[in-house]
Design a protein around this motif. Structure first.
Motif, PDB file in Angstrom:
ATOM      1  N   ASP A  50       8.196 -40.170  47.315  1.00 36.31           N
ATOM      2  CA  ASP A  50       8.375 -40.079  48.691  1.00 36.31           C
ATOM      3  C   ASP A  50       8.940 -41.267  49.199  1.00 36.31           C
ATOM      4  O   ASP A  50       8.689 -42.348  48.975  1.00 36.31           O
ATOM      5  CB  ASP A  50       7.292 -39.814  49.427  1.00 36.31           C
ATOM      6  N   VAL A  51       9.902 -41.155  50.269  1.00 39.19           N
ATOM      7  CA  VAL A  51      10.147 -42.298  51.351  1.00 39.19           C
ATOM      8  C   VAL A  51       9.097 -42.075  52.432  1.00 39.19           C
ATOM      9  O   VAL A  51       8.901 -41.427  53.386  1.00 39.19           O
ATOM     10  CB  VAL A  51      11.436 -41.706  52.034  1.00 39.19           C
ATOM     11  N   ALA A  52       8.056 -43.257  51.960  1.00 41.24           N
ATOM     12  CA  ALA A  52       7.009 -43.356  52.778  1.00 41.24           C
ATOM     13  C   ALA A  52       6.755 -44.835  53.480  1.00 41.24           C
ATOM     14  O   ALA A  52       6.928 -45.706  52.521  1.00 41.24           O
ATOM     15  CB  ALA A  52       5.726 -42.889  52.254  1.00 41.24           C
ATOM     16  N   VAL A  53       6.029 -44.876  54.558  1.00 37.69           N
ATOM     17  CA  VAL A  53       6.108 -46.239  55.264  1.00 37.69           C
ATOM     18  C   VAL A  53       4.580 -45.971  55.865  1.00 37.69           C
ATOM     19  O   VAL A  53       4.040 -45.251  56.415  1.00 37.69           O
ATOM     20  CB  VAL A  53       7.130 -46.535  56.309  1.00 37.69           C
ATOM     21  N   LYS A  54       3.708 -47.133  55.830  1.00 38.47           N
ATOM     22  CA  LYS A  54       2.388 -47.387  56.333  1.00 38.47           C
ATOM     23  C   LYS A  54       2.519 -48.253  57.433  1.00 38.47           C
ATOM     24  O   LYS A  54       3.040 -49.467  57.509  1.00 38.47           O
ATOM     25  CB  LYS A  54       1.353 -47.820  55.140  1.00 38.47           C
ATOM     26  N   VAL A  55       1.914 -47.788  58.546  1.00 41.28           N
ATOM     27  CA  VAL A  55       1.545 -48.975  59.633  1.00 41.28           C
ATOM     28  C   VAL A  55      -0.055 -48.604  59.934  1.00 41.28           C
ATOM     29  O   VAL A  55      -0.818 -47.654  59.558  1.00 41.28           O
ATOM     30  CB  VAL A  55       2.335 -48.409  61.009  1.00 41.28           C
ATOM     31  N   LYS A  56      -0.644 -49.678  60.527  1.00 38.65           N
ATOM     32  CA  LYS A  56      -2.196 -49.751  60.497  1.00 38.65           C
ATOM     33  C   LYS A  56      -2.353 -49.968  62.173  1.00 38.65           C
ATOM     34  O   LYS A  56      -1.704 -50.568  62.940  1.00 38.65           O
ATOM     35  CB  LYS A  56      -2.589 -50.857  59.881  1.00 38.65           C
ATOM     36  N   GLY A  57      -3.500 -49.722  62.730  1.00 34.81           N
ATOM     37  CA  GLY A  57      -4.025 -50.009  63.829  1.00 34.81           C
ATOM     38  C   GLY A  57      -3.524 -49.119  64.935  1.00 34.81           C
ATOM     39  O   GLY A  57      -3.145 -49.346  66.101  1.00 34.81           O
ATOM     40  N   VAL A  58      -3.442 -47.810  64.707  1.00 33.14           N
ATOM     41  CA  VAL A  58      -2.576 -47.107  65.490  1.00 33.14           C
ATOM     42  C   VAL A  58      -3.581 -45.784  65.930  1.00 33.14           C
ATOM     43  O   VAL A  58      -4.327 -45.384  65.083  1.00 33.14           O
ATOM     44  CB  VAL A  58      -1.225 -46.470  65.097  1.00 33.14           C
ATOM     45  N   ASN A  59      -3.342 -45.454  67.241  1.00 31.70           N
ATOM     46  CA  ASN A  59      -3.971 -44.173  67.655  1.00 31.70           C
ATOM     47  C   ASN A  59      -3.191 -43.185  68.146  1.00 31.70           C
ATOM     48  O   ASN A  59      -3.578 -42.024  68.638  1.00 31.70           O
ATOM     49  CB  ASN A  59      -5.204 -44.832  68.688  1.00 31.70           C
ATOM     50  N   THR A  60      -2.016 -43.476  68.710  1.00 32.03           N
ATOM     51  CA  THR A  60      -1.095 -42.581  69.080  1.00 32.03           C
ATOM     52  C   THR A  60       0.316 -42.663  68.626  1.00 32.03           C
ATOM     53  O   THR A  60       0.563 -43.647  67.850  1.00 32.03           O
ATOM     54  CB  THR A  60      -0.901 -42.984  70.663  1.00 32.03           C
ATOM     55  N   PHE A  61       1.027 -41.757  68.926  1.00 25.26           N
ATOM     56  CA  PHE A  61       2.560 -41.605  68.254  1.00 25.26           C
ATOM     57  C   PHE A  61       3.140 -42.945  68.787  1.00 25.26           C
ATOM     58  O   PHE A  61       4.237 -43.543  67.972  1.00 25.26           O
ATOM     59  CB  PHE A  61       3.305 -40.424  68.749  1.00 25.26           C
ATOM     60  N   ASP A  62       3.252 -43.211  70.003  1.00 23.10           N
ATOM     61  CA  ASP A  62       3.769 -44.388  70.505  1.00 23.10           C
ATOM     62  C   ASP A  62       3.422 -45.599  69.797  1.00 23.10           C
ATOM     63  O   ASP A  62       4.086 -46.733  69.544  1.00 23.10           O
ATOM     64  CB  ASP A  62       3.391 -44.500  72.103  1.00 23.10           C
ATOM     65  N   ASP A  63       2.070 -45.839  69.496  1.00 24.68           N
ATOM     66  CA  ASP A  63       1.540 -47.009  68.657  1.00 24.68           C
ATOM     67  C   ASP A  63       2.114 -46.696  67.334  1.00 24.68           C
ATOM     68  O   ASP A  63       2.503 -47.832  66.866  1.00 24.68           O
ATOM     69  CB  ASP A  63      -0.097 -46.656  68.311  1.00 24.68           C
ATOM     70  N   VAL A  64       2.554 -45.835  66.689  1.00 28.37           N
ATOM     71  CA  VAL A  64       3.230 -45.620  65.386  1.00 28.37           C
ATOM     72  C   VAL A  64       4.532 -46.123  65.460  1.00 28.37           C
ATOM     73  O   VAL A  64       4.941 -46.913  64.822  1.00 28.37           O
ATOM     74  CB  VAL A  64       3.064 -44.231  64.737  1.00 28.37           C
ATOM     75  N   LEU A  65       5.367 -45.733  66.546  1.00 30.16           N
ATOM     76  CA  LEU A  65       6.627 -46.345  66.881  1.00 30.16           C
ATOM     77  C   LEU A  65       6.762 -47.801  67.086  1.00 30.16           C
ATOM     78  O   LEU A  65       7.808 -48.382  66.583  1.00 30.16           O
ATOM     79  CB  LEU A  65       7.338 -45.566  68.069  1.00 30.16           C
ATOM     80  N   LYS A  66       5.744 -48.517  67.626  1.00 29.41           N
ATOM     81  CA  LYS A  66       5.725 -49.946  68.018  1.00 29.41           C
ATOM     82  C   LYS A  66       5.350 -50.788  66.914  1.00 29.41           C
ATOM     83  O   LYS A  66       5.438 -51.842  66.833  1.00 29.41           O
ATOM     84  CB  LYS A  66       5.143 -50.096  69.330  1.00 29.41           C
ATOM     85  N   ALA A  67       4.588 -50.134  66.123  1.00 32.30           N
ATOM     86  CA  ALA A  67       3.704 -50.761  64.942  1.00 32.30           C
ATOM     87  C   ALA A  67       4.539 -51.407  63.831  1.00 32.30           C
ATOM     88  O   ALA A  67       5.524 -50.742  63.839  1.00 32.30           O
ATOM     89  CB  ALA A  67       2.483 -50.129  64.339  1.00 32.30           C
ATOM     90  N   HIS A  68       4.009 -52.385  63.155  1.00 30.73           N
ATOM     91  CA  HIS A  68       5.023 -53.039  62.283  1.00 30.73           C
ATOM     92  C   HIS A  68       4.593 -52.311  60.915  1.00 30.73           C
ATOM     93  O   HIS A  68       3.664 -52.128  60.636  1.00 30.73           O
ATOM     94  CB  HIS A  68       4.893 -54.533  62.203  1.00 30.73           C
ATOM     95  N   VAL A  69       5.830 -52.323  59.902  1.00 30.99           N
ATOM     96  CA  VAL A  69       5.481 -51.530  58.401  1.00 30.99           C
ATOM     97  C   VAL A  69       4.796 -52.715  57.925  1.00 30.99           C
ATOM     98  O   VAL A  69       5.099 -53.864  57.935  1.00 30.99           O
ATOM     99  CB  VAL A  69       6.810 -51.587  57.859  1.00 30.99           C
ATOM    100  N   VAL A  70       3.799 -52.241  57.149  1.00 27.64           N
ATOM    101  CA  VAL A  70       2.798 -53.180  56.451  1.00 27.64           C
ATOM    102  C   VAL A  70       2.877 -52.491  55.005  1.00 27.64           C
ATOM    103  O   VAL A  70       2.197 -53.195  53.934  1.00 27.64           O
ATOM    104  CB  VAL A  70       1.341 -53.103  57.063  1.00 27.64           C
ATOM    105  N   GLY A  71       3.282 -51.565  54.710  1.00 29.35           N
ATOM    106  CA  GLY A  71       3.715 -50.835  53.298  1.00 29.35           C
ATOM    107  C   GLY A  71       4.780 -49.932  53.103  1.00 29.35           C
ATOM    108  O   GLY A  71       5.065 -49.237  54.246  1.00 29.35           O
ATOM    109  N   ALA A  72       5.306 -49.837  52.245  1.00 31.82           N
ATOM    110  CA  ALA A  72       6.429 -48.993  52.173  1.00 31.82           C
ATOM    111  C   ALA A  72       6.726 -48.567  50.178  1.00 31.82           C
ATOM    112  O   ALA A  72       6.650 -49.447  49.771  1.00 31.82           O
ATOM    113  CB  ALA A  72       8.061 -49.466  52.602  1.00 31.82           C
ATOM    114  N   THR A  73       7.113 -47.398  50.178  1.00 28.84           N
ATOM    115  CA  THR A  73       7.185 -47.057  48.999  1.00 28.84           C
ATOM    116  C   THR A  73       8.556 -47.666  48.540  1.00 28.84           C
ATOM    117  O   THR A  73       9.451 -47.946  48.978  1.00 28.84           O
ATOM    118  CB  THR A  73       7.432 -45.401  48.727  1.00 28.84           C
ATOM    119  N   GLN A  74       8.887 -47.622  47.085  1.00 27.10           N
ATOM    120  CA  GLN A  74      10.204 -47.959  46.700  1.00 27.10           C
ATOM    121  C   GLN A  74      11.423 -47.264  47.210  1.00 27.10           C
ATOM    122  O   GLN A  74      12.345 -47.742  47.494  1.00 27.10           O
ATOM    123  CB  GLN A  74      10.221 -48.071  45.014  1.00 27.10           C
ATOM    124  N   SER A  75      11.236 -45.974  47.071  1.00 32.37           N
ATOM    125  CA  SER A  75      12.041 -45.103  47.773  1.00 32.37           C
ATOM    126  C   SER A  75      12.315 -45.491  49.232  1.00 32.37           C
ATOM    127  O   SER A  75      13.592 -45.401  49.701  1.00 32.37           O
ATOM    128  CB  SER A  75      11.682 -43.703  47.730  1.00 32.37           C
TER     129      SER A  75
END
Length: 95
Positions: A50-75
């Motif tokens: 999968d093309v997947a990315v992880k963000v942390k410390g989020v509670n809303t969709f807006d938080d997800v959009l603003k949060a920084h990527v802390v993990g990503a798959t090779q894809s």
């Protein structure tokens, strides 16, 4: 459960929020992949290709959009996603 259409510059993504016992499970899916909160198991997403990315410390969709990527798959990395970019920047590359 909340489902929301999220308009981005390059297309429309679909947001899913499901309130668990202590924190919401959040996912925003674009055409080629998704950004998810800390519930994401990176090993599983990577093994599935999968093309997947992880963000942390989020509670809303807006938080997800603003949060920084802390993990990503090779894809995701192959698509040009880098650690530290925002969830929104990662999603824009998934169209």
């Amino acid at each position: 459960m909340q489902i929301e259409k999220i308009e981005l510059d390059k297309g429309s993504a679909m947001g899913l929020s499901f309130h668990m016992q202590t924190a919401p499970l959040l996912v925003i899916k674009a055409d080629k992949g998704f950004v998810m909160c800390g519930y994401l198991d990176m090993e599983t997403a990577d093994s599935l290709g999968d093309v997947a990315v992880k963000v942390k410390g989020v509670n809303t969709f807006d938080d997800v959009l603003k949060a920084h990527v802390v993990g990503a798959t090779q894809s995701a990395i192959n698509l040009g996603i880098k650690m530290g970019m925002t969830g929104k920047e990662a999603l824009e590359l998934m169209f």
